[in-house]
Each structure stands twice: as structure tokens, then as C-alpha cells.
Motif scaffolding. Structure first.
Motif, PDB file in Angstrom:
ATOM      1  N   PRO A   1       0.918  -1.290   0.004  1.00  0.00           N
ATOM      2  CA  PRO A   1       0.037  -0.108   0.003  1.00  0.00           C
ATOM      3  C   PRO A   1       0.807   1.321  -0.258  1.00  0.00           C
ATOM      4  CG  PRO A   1       0.126  -0.802   2.137  1.00  0.00           C
ATOM      5  CD  PRO A   1       0.823  -2.027   1.212  1.00  0.00           C
ATOM      6  N   LYS A   2      -0.022   2.426  -0.310  1.00  0.00           N
ATOM      7  CA  LYS A   2       0.912   3.951  -0.301  1.00  0.00           C
ATOM      8  C   LYS A   2       1.147   3.968   1.232  1.00  0.00           C
ATOM      9  CE  LYS A   2      -0.611   5.524  -4.504  1.00  0.00           C
ATOM     10  NZ  LYS A   2      -1.353   6.527  -5.310  1.00  0.00           N
ATOM     11  N   PRO A   3       2.173   4.630   1.519  1.00  0.00           N
ATOM     12  CA  PRO A   3       2.282   4.603   3.018  1.00  0.00           C
ATOM     13  C   PRO A   3       1.370   5.798   3.652  1.00  0.00           C
ATOM     14  CG  PRO A   3       4.210   4.946   1.929  1.00  0.00           C
ATOM     15  CD  PRO A   3       3.319   4.874   0.883  1.00  0.00           C
ATOM     16  N   GLU A   4       0.738   6.787   2.988  1.00  0.00           N
ATOM     17  CA  GLU A   4      -0.192   7.413   3.426  1.00  0.00           C
ATOM     18  C   GLU A   4      -1.622   6.562   3.760  1.00  0.00           C
ATOM     19  OE1 GLU A   4       0.047   8.357  -0.769  1.00  0.00           O
ATOM     20  OE2 GLU A   4       1.398   8.468   0.673  1.00  0.00           O
ATOM     21  N   TYR A   5      -1.943   5.549   2.860  1.00  0.00           N
ATOM     22  CA  TYR A   5      -2.861   4.895   3.070  1.00  0.00           C
ATOM     23  C   TYR A   5      -2.960   3.996   4.306  1.00  0.00           C
ATOM     24  CZ  TYR A   5      -6.359   0.966   2.929  1.00  0.00           C
ATOM     25  OH  TYR A   5      -7.218   0.048   3.091  1.00  0.00           O
ATOM     26  N   LYS A   6      -1.742   3.419   4.434  1.00  0.00           N
ATOM     27  CA  LYS A   6      -1.395   2.448   5.607  1.00  0.00           C
ATOM     28  C   LYS A   6      -1.539   3.122   6.952  1.00  0.00           C
ATOM     29  CE  LYS A   6       2.385  -0.304   7.410  1.00  0.00           C
ATOM     30  NZ  LYS A   6       3.662  -1.007   7.073  1.00  0.00           N
ATOM     31  N   VAL A   7      -1.107   4.329   6.966  1.00  0.00           N
ATOM     32  CA  VAL A   7      -1.269   5.182   8.312  1.00  0.00           C
ATOM     33  C   VAL A   7      -2.746   5.437   8.547  1.00  0.00           C
ATOM     34  CG1 VAL A   7      -0.679   7.436   9.209  1.00  0.00           C
ATOM     35  CG2 VAL A   7       1.255   6.094   8.153  1.00  0.00           C
ATOM     36  N   GLU A   8      -3.334   6.095   7.322  1.00  0.00           N
ATOM     37  CA  GLU A   8      -4.973   6.404   7.643  1.00  0.00           C
ATOM     38  C   GLU A   8      -5.595   5.102   7.783  1.00  0.00           C
ATOM     39  OE1 GLU A   8      -5.999   8.304   3.910  1.00  0.00           O
ATOM     40  OE2 GLU A   8      -4.520   9.878   4.126  1.00  0.00           O
ATOM     41  N   ARG A   9      -5.457   4.033   7.400  1.00  0.00           N
ATOM     42  CA  ARG A   9      -6.304   2.949   7.521  1.00  0.00           C
ATOM     43  C   ARG A   9      -6.061   2.230   8.753  1.00  0.00           C
ATOM     44  NH1 ARG A   9     -10.986   0.785   7.296  1.00  0.00           N
ATOM     45  NH2 ARG A   9     -11.034  -1.278   7.140  1.00  0.00           N
ATOM     46  N   ARG A  10      -4.643   2.319   9.179  1.00  0.00           N
ATOM     47  CA  ARG A  10      -4.458   1.694  10.517  1.00  0.00           C
ATOM     48  C   ARG A  10      -5.232   2.673  11.647  1.00  0.00           C
ATOM     49  NH1 ARG A  10       0.722   2.622  11.037  1.00  0.00           N
ATOM     50  NH2 ARG A  10       1.317   0.467  10.367  1.00  0.00           N
ATOM     51  N   ALA A  11      -5.387   3.831  11.441  1.00  0.00           N
ATOM     52  CA  ALA A  11      -6.057   4.926  12.511  1.00  0.00           C
ATOM     53  C   ALA A  11      -7.416   4.781  12.422  1.00  0.00           C
ATOM     54  CB  ALA A  11      -5.669   6.286  11.874  1.00  0.00           C
ATOM     55  N   VAL A  12      -8.216   4.490  11.054  1.00  0.00           N
ATOM     56  CA  VAL A  12      -9.446   4.023  11.147  1.00  0.00           C
ATOM     57  C   VAL A  12      -9.919   2.850  11.932  1.00  0.00           C
ATOM     58  CG1 VAL A  12     -11.259   3.253   9.684  1.00  0.00           C
ATOM     59  CG2 VAL A  12      -9.682   5.392   8.842  1.00  0.00           C
ATOM     60  N   LEU A  13      -9.004   1.815  11.748  1.00  0.00           N
ATOM     61  CA  LEU A  13      -9.150   0.659  12.473  1.00  0.00           C
ATOM     62  C   LEU A  13      -9.199   0.646  13.845  1.00  0.00           C
ATOM     63  CD1 LEU A  13      -7.152  -1.842  10.100  1.00  0.00           C
ATOM     64  CD2 LEU A  13      -9.825  -1.936  10.123  1.00  0.00           C
ATOM     65  N   ASN A  14      -8.192   1.616  14.231  1.00  0.00           N
ATOM     66  CA  ASN A  14      -7.898   1.636  15.960  1.00  0.00           C
ATOM     67  C   ASN A  14      -8.974   2.260  16.120  1.00  0.00           C
ATOM     68  OD1 ASN A  14      -5.645   0.345  17.091  1.00  0.00           O
ATOM     69  ND2 ASN A  14      -4.641   1.436  15.442  1.00  0.00           N
ATOM     70  N   ALA A  15      -9.448   3.601  15.513  1.00  0.00           N
ATOM     71  CA  ALA A  15     -10.647   4.369  16.202  1.00  0.00           C
ATOM     72  C   ALA A  15     -11.797   3.460  15.961  1.00  0.00           C
ATOM     73  CB  ALA A  15     -10.735   5.545  15.154  1.00  0.00           C
ATOM     74  N   THR A  16     -12.130   2.556  15.243  1.00  0.00           N
ATOM     75  CA  THR A  16     -13.238   1.893  15.077  1.00  0.00           C
ATOM     76  C   THR A  16     -13.336   0.915  16.306  1.00  0.00           C
ATOM     77  OG1 THR A  16     -13.514   2.091  12.777  1.00  0.00           O
ATOM     78  CG2 THR A  16     -14.866   0.333  13.713  1.00  0.00           C
ATOM     79  N   PHE A  17     -12.362   0.299  16.583  1.00  0.00           N
ATOM     80  CA  PHE A  17     -12.329  -0.630  17.824  1.00  0.00           C
ATOM     81  C   PHE A  17     -12.560   0.066  18.961  1.00  0.00           C
ATOM     82  CE2 PHE A  17     -10.746  -3.887  14.942  1.00  0.00           C
ATOM     83  CZ  PHE A  17     -11.230  -4.934  15.231  1.00  0.00           C
TER      84      PHE A  17
END
Length: 127
Positions: A101-117
Motif C-alpha cells: 500500500p501507499k504509506p499514507e493509506y497504511k497510516v490512515e487505514r491503521r488509524a481508522v481501524l484503531n478508532a473503530t475498535f
């Protein structure tokens, strides 16, 4: 004189015993699907696999329903959600780089997953 039927407390779509039962069934199914995914082959939780996409969707749906305050919405205990978070994110971290993945996607997606949980854990702690 009361105009409402027994088991109905308002005019809203979810203001009755039947609606509450429906929400309980629906949230139960979402939780069962997550539980099966968490107890299954970890490969199924990878970001490009079905459960890797569906689990966060189910978590989001549970959070949205819970935030509305509807009677009948059930959540797993916060401790269980924290276990799921660890399991899911461990798989995600181990497998995401293989998808390049593009680095910015990886950072953004990780943040979304953490926030969801974290959001769902907080809701479970409140209930």
C-alpha cells in the motif's frame, strides 16, 4: 387514554418490543460473524480477504446502532472487543506490507481501524 399498543413506547421505527427483538437478532448475527472470523484461520482476516473487510464493517454497524441508543442493541463485553482488536490488528500489521500500500493509506487505514475498535470498546464500557 393511551393510543399505543402494549410493547410500543413511541412512533419511531425502533420504538417497540418487536423492533428491539429484531435489533437484538441483527446485532447477534453481526457479533457471531465477527466471532467466527476471529476464531477461524487468521489468513481470513488479512486486509485483502473477505473477513478482513467484513469485520470492520460489522464493527462499524454495531457502533452506529449502539450510538443511536436503540433498545435491543447488544454489544460484546469491552474485554472481548479488546481481544478482537489485538487479534485483528496483529494480522493486519503482519500482512499489510505484502499488499504494497501507499504509506499514507497504511497510516490512515491503521488509524481508522484503531478508532473503530476503540469507539466500540468505549460504547461497550458505557452500556
Amino acid at each position: 387514554m393511551e393510543d399505543r399498543d402494549v410493547g410500543t413506547w413511541g412512533a419511531g421505527n425502533f420504538d417497540s418490543d418487536t423492533a428491539a427483538d429484531r435489533l437484538s437478532e441483527l446485532t447477534g448475527r453481526l457479533i457471531d460473524e465477527i466471532e467466527q472470523a476471529m476464531n477461524g484461520d487468521p489468513v481470513g482476516l488479512e486486509p485483502d480477504e473477505y473477513d478482513g473487510v467484513v469485520v470492520p464493517c460489522n464493527l462499524e454497524l454495531l457502533a452506529l446502532l449502539s450510538e443511536r441508543g436503540y433498545v435491543g442493541v447488544t454489544l460484546p463485553p469491552a474485554v472481548k472487543l479488546a481481544e478482537w482488536k489485538k487479534t485483528f490488528l496483529d494480522v493486519w500489521e503482519r500482512s499489510i506490507d505484502g499488499l504494497e500500500p501507499k504509506p499514507e493509506y497504511k497510516v490512515e487505514r491503521r488509524a481508522v481501524l484503531n478508532a473503530t475498535f476503540d469507539r466500540l470498546i468505549a460504547l461497550a464500557e458505557e452500556s
